[in-house]
Design a protein around this motif. Structure first.
Motif, short mmCIF file in Angstrom:
data_model
loop_
_atom_site.label_atom_id
_atom_site.label_comp_id
_atom_site.label_asym_id
_atom_site.label_seq_id
_atom_site.Cartn_x
_atom_site.Cartn_y
_atom_site.Cartn_z
N PRO A 199 0.83 -1.22 0.00
CA PRO A 199 0.00 0.00 0.00
C PRO A 199 0.86 1.26 0.00
O PRO A 199 1.89 1.33 0.67
N LYS A 200 0.40 2.25 -0.75
CA LYS A 200 1.11 3.52 -0.81
C LYS A 200 0.85 4.31 0.46
O LYS A 200 -0.29 4.50 0.88
N ALA A 201 1.91 4.79 1.09
CA ALA A 201 1.79 5.51 2.36
C ALA A 201 1.40 6.97 2.12
O ALA A 201 1.80 7.58 1.12
N TYR A 202 0.59 7.52 3.02
CA TYR A 202 0.33 8.96 2.99
C TYR A 202 1.64 9.67 3.31
O TYR A 202 2.36 9.31 4.24
N ASP A 203 1.95 10.72 2.53
CA ASP A 203 3.26 11.34 2.67
C ASP A 203 3.27 12.61 3.52
O ASP A 203 4.32 13.21 3.71
N ARG A 204 2.11 13.00 4.05
CA ARG A 204 2.06 14.21 4.87
C ARG A 204 1.42 13.89 6.21
O ARG A 204 0.66 12.92 6.35
N THR A 206 -0.97 14.41 9.53
CA THR A 206 -2.34 14.86 9.76
C THR A 206 -2.37 16.25 10.36
O THR A 206 -3.25 17.07 10.02
N LYS A 207 -1.43 16.55 11.24
CA LYS A 207 -1.42 17.85 11.91
C LYS A 207 -1.21 19.00 10.92
O LYS A 207 -1.60 20.15 11.19
N ASP A 208 -0.63 18.69 9.76
CA ASP A 208 -0.40 19.72 8.73
C ASP A 208 -1.58 19.84 7.77
O ASP A 208 -1.90 20.95 7.32
N ASP A 209 -2.20 18.71 7.45
CA ASP A 209 -3.25 18.71 6.43
C ASP A 209 -4.65 18.44 6.96
O ASP A 209 -5.64 18.68 6.27
N GLY A 210 -4.75 17.94 8.18
CA GLY A 210 -6.04 17.52 8.70
C GLY A 210 -6.91 18.68 9.16
O GLY A 210 -6.42 19.80 9.36
N PHE A 272 -3.28 2.78 15.98
CA PHE A 272 -3.36 3.67 17.14
C PHE A 272 -2.20 4.66 17.25
O PHE A 272 -2.10 5.38 18.23
N THR A 273 -1.33 4.68 16.23
CA THR A 273 -0.37 5.78 16.10
C THR A 273 -0.72 6.65 14.89
O THR A 273 -0.30 7.81 14.84
N GLY A 274 -1.43 6.08 13.92
CA GLY A 274 -1.77 6.81 12.71
C GLY A 274 -0.68 6.81 11.67
O GLY A 274 -0.76 7.56 10.69
N THR A 275 0.34 5.96 11.85
CA THR A 275 1.43 5.95 10.89
C THR A 275 1.85 4.52 10.58
O THR A 275 1.21 3.56 11.01
N TYR A 276 2.95 4.39 9.85
CA TYR A 276 3.33 3.11 9.24
C TYR A 276 4.51 2.48 9.95
O TYR A 276 5.22 3.14 10.72
N TYR A 467 -3.76 15.52 17.33
CA TYR A 467 -3.38 14.37 16.53
C TYR A 467 -2.04 13.83 17.05
O TYR A 467 -1.14 14.60 17.38
N PRO A 468 -1.87 12.50 17.10
CA PRO A 468 -0.54 11.96 17.44
C PRO A 468 0.52 12.57 16.53
O PRO A 468 0.29 12.76 15.33
N ALA A 469 1.68 12.87 17.08
CA ALA A 469 2.67 13.69 16.39
C ALA A 469 3.03 13.18 15.01
O ALA A 469 3.23 13.97 14.08
N ASN A 470 3.13 11.87 14.84
CA ASN A 470 3.53 11.32 13.56
C ASN A 470 2.38 10.74 12.75
O ASN A 470 2.60 10.04 11.76
N SER A 471 1.17 11.04 13.16
CA SER A 471 0.01 10.52 12.43
C SER A 471 -0.01 11.05 11.00
O SER A 471 0.15 12.24 10.76
N ARG A 472 -0.19 10.13 10.06
CA ARG A 472 -0.29 10.48 8.64
C ARG A 472 -1.69 10.18 8.08
O ARG A 472 -1.99 10.53 6.95
N GLY A 473 -2.51 9.50 8.85
CA GLY A 473 -3.82 9.11 8.37
C GLY A 473 -4.74 10.29 8.12
O GLY A 473 -4.60 11.36 8.73
N LYS A 474 -5.69 10.09 7.23
CA LYS A 474 -6.69 11.11 6.96
C LYS A 474 -7.87 10.93 7.90
O LYS A 474 -8.36 9.81 8.09
N VAL A 475 -8.32 12.01 8.51
CA VAL A 475 -9.50 11.93 9.37
C VAL A 475 -10.68 11.47 8.52
O VAL A 475 -10.90 11.97 7.41
#
Length: 490
Positions: A199-204, A206-210, A272-276, A467-475
């Protein structure tokens, strides 16, 4: 009442993963096989044996670094065939001994003895388990199509070197080095050009784009029920009236993708971290360094004075630490989820967490021990439905659902064979995922592909936590009603 996992069980679970996870199993099994096979030769010393082990070490390293996931495992036989062409004098007795040990370990020790003691499967489970091992596609030691060609080649190179040293003849080091070069280039090409389904990872972040988190959040509480290893189309085939009602009256994500590798501890860490895995550091169920390397949703909740708890079996503590209430995984398969939800009621009664996550393990256990394409697996999904209904009705009677969001999902699916999961075969990749509650849209079906890493930031949004600091997931904003006031008006 279900017991907590003891210190011994946590240690045993970590130790078992050395044999369960494919990468550590390969060298452990190969070394053990060579030692047992040549045990009678060690009277004159083992220096020749160890020197030969050094010669084969680069091949051990290569097979530890590269996964050979899914259909790439079929290409593992090519290096072995090349080896036979160059060095045709194989020790057939050694290879037959290795194959016998392998099937004894997987079919009888693991598939029958281990599962009987741990979850109460029949002493006759081997009569089905051998078929599951032969078709298994995941990243565990039970993947015969991956393990056997690796083991045969490692043993053959080791035996070639050991025999030459013991007979004081010339070890063909130059030709072995050329062969290693071929295997390395061959492996690199396979993984570079054919391994294209990760799977392709989100590259940004959440705290920046969410979206901005609502002050004080929307939901007073969130309950997350993770039905471990529930394969999506098998869930649709099962008779699950309560879960069907929840998803039809809430928002269902029809293309919710898990992470790679799809192993339980990896998936929970990502959820539960929002990242990979490359960021949170948990890359298999075998956790070499305890604890995720990033903030979790539980850390985020603490920043706003809220508390979360995760109830699950022992090895989840390796990633989430003290935020996990561990329970013993040694229980009959027909009692596991009943006991788990009884423990869940006790935690809610005594601790009343703002976020509560419970892992239901019965479906996953049966998938691994009995296979996912049999009625046993469907029955476990249907049992989970009935138990969740009882649990939610209890929550309602206790007044715990008045402003609560309920999320039901799987951490991964399961493929054919021994409930395989890891490399995202058919049945693993897309998982059931649906949300229900006063702030969740009703009757919504979301077709867009999403990732399970979106769970952590969505929980933060609902509960008013950063948002968790390293979260990349989309809300998962398309499931959430526009404003808190919208539900109050209704």
């Amino acid at each position: 009442m279900m017991k907590s996992a003891s210190k011994f069980e946590k240690f045993a679970a970590r130790s078992w993963n050395l044999l369960n996870e494919g990468k550590p199993f390969t060298p452990i099994f190969t070394v053990g096989t060579m030692v047992f096979f040549h045990l009678g030769d060690f009277a004159a010393g083992i220096s020749d044996f160890l020197l030969a082990a050094l010669i084969v070490l680069p091949l051990f390293v290569l097979y530890f670094v590269f996964d050979f996931p899914l259909f790439l495992r079929n290409y593992l036989w090519i290096p072995f065939v090349v080896f036979i062409i160059v060095w045709p004098e194989l020790n057939i007795n050694l290879l037959l001994f290795a194959a016998g040990l392998y099937f004894f370990f997987t079919v009888f020790f693991w598939g029958t003895f281990y599962y009987h003691l741990r979850i109460g499967t029949s002493w006759l489970n081997f009569s089905r388990f051998w078929k599951l091992v032969l078709k298994n596609s995941d990243s565990t030691s039970g993947n015969a199509q991956e393990q056997l060609p690796k083991i045969f080649l490692l043993l053959s190179v080791w035996e070639l070197s050991y025999t030459a040293i013991a007979r004081e003849t010339t070890v063909p080091l130059f030709h072995i080095a050329l062969f290693y070069g071929f295997v390395l280039v061959y492996t690199f090409i396979l993984h570079r050009y054919l391994f294209d389904w990760k799977p392709k990872a989100y590259d940004r972040y959440t705290k920046d784009d969410g979206p901005e988190v609502p002050e004080n959040g929307l939901s007073d509480k969130v309950i997350v029920i993770v039905i471990d290893g529930m394969r999506k189309e098998r869930f649709y085939e099962a008779n699950t009236p309560f879960l069907d009602q929840i998803k039809e009256n809430g928002t269902e994500y029809l293309n919710m993708e898990t992470v790679y590798p799809a192993r339980t501890v990896v998936c929970f860490s990502s959820m539960f971290t929002g990242t990979y895995p490359f960021e949170h550091g948990i890359k298999s169920n075998m956790v070499y360094k305890l604890g995720v390397h990033t903030e979790t949703i539980f850390d985020s909740l603490r920043k706003v004075g809220k508390r979360g708890r995760l109830l699950g079996i022992a090895h989840l503590v390796d990633a989430m630490g003290s935020d996990v209430e561990t329970v013993t995984a040694v229980m009959h398969k027909d009692k596991a989820d009943t006991n788990m939800l009884a423990r869940a009621r006790k935690i809610i009664d005594e601790q009343d967490p703002d976020l509560f996550v419970v892992q239901m393990i019965g479906t996953d256990q049966v998938g691994h021990s009995r296979g996912v394409l049999y009625d046993d697996y469907i029955e476990k999904i249907e049992e989970a439905d009935a138990l969740i209904k009882e649990f939610v009705q209890w929550l309602e009677a206790e007044g715990k659902m008045e402003n609560t969001t309920l999320i039901v999902c799987a951490d991964h699916g399961q493929a054919d064979g021994i409930g395989g999961h890891g490399h995202l075969d058919e049945g693993e990749r897309f998982v059931p995922f649906f949300m229900h509650g006063p702030h969740i849209r009703e009757g919504q079906k979301v077709q867009e592909k999403h990732s399970l890493v979106s769970l952590a930031p969505t929980l933060a949004y609902l509960m008013g936590a950063p948002y968790p600091a390293n979260s990349r997931g989309k809300v998962l904003i398309d499931a959430i009603k526009a404003r808190k006031e919208e539900t109050q008006v209704e």
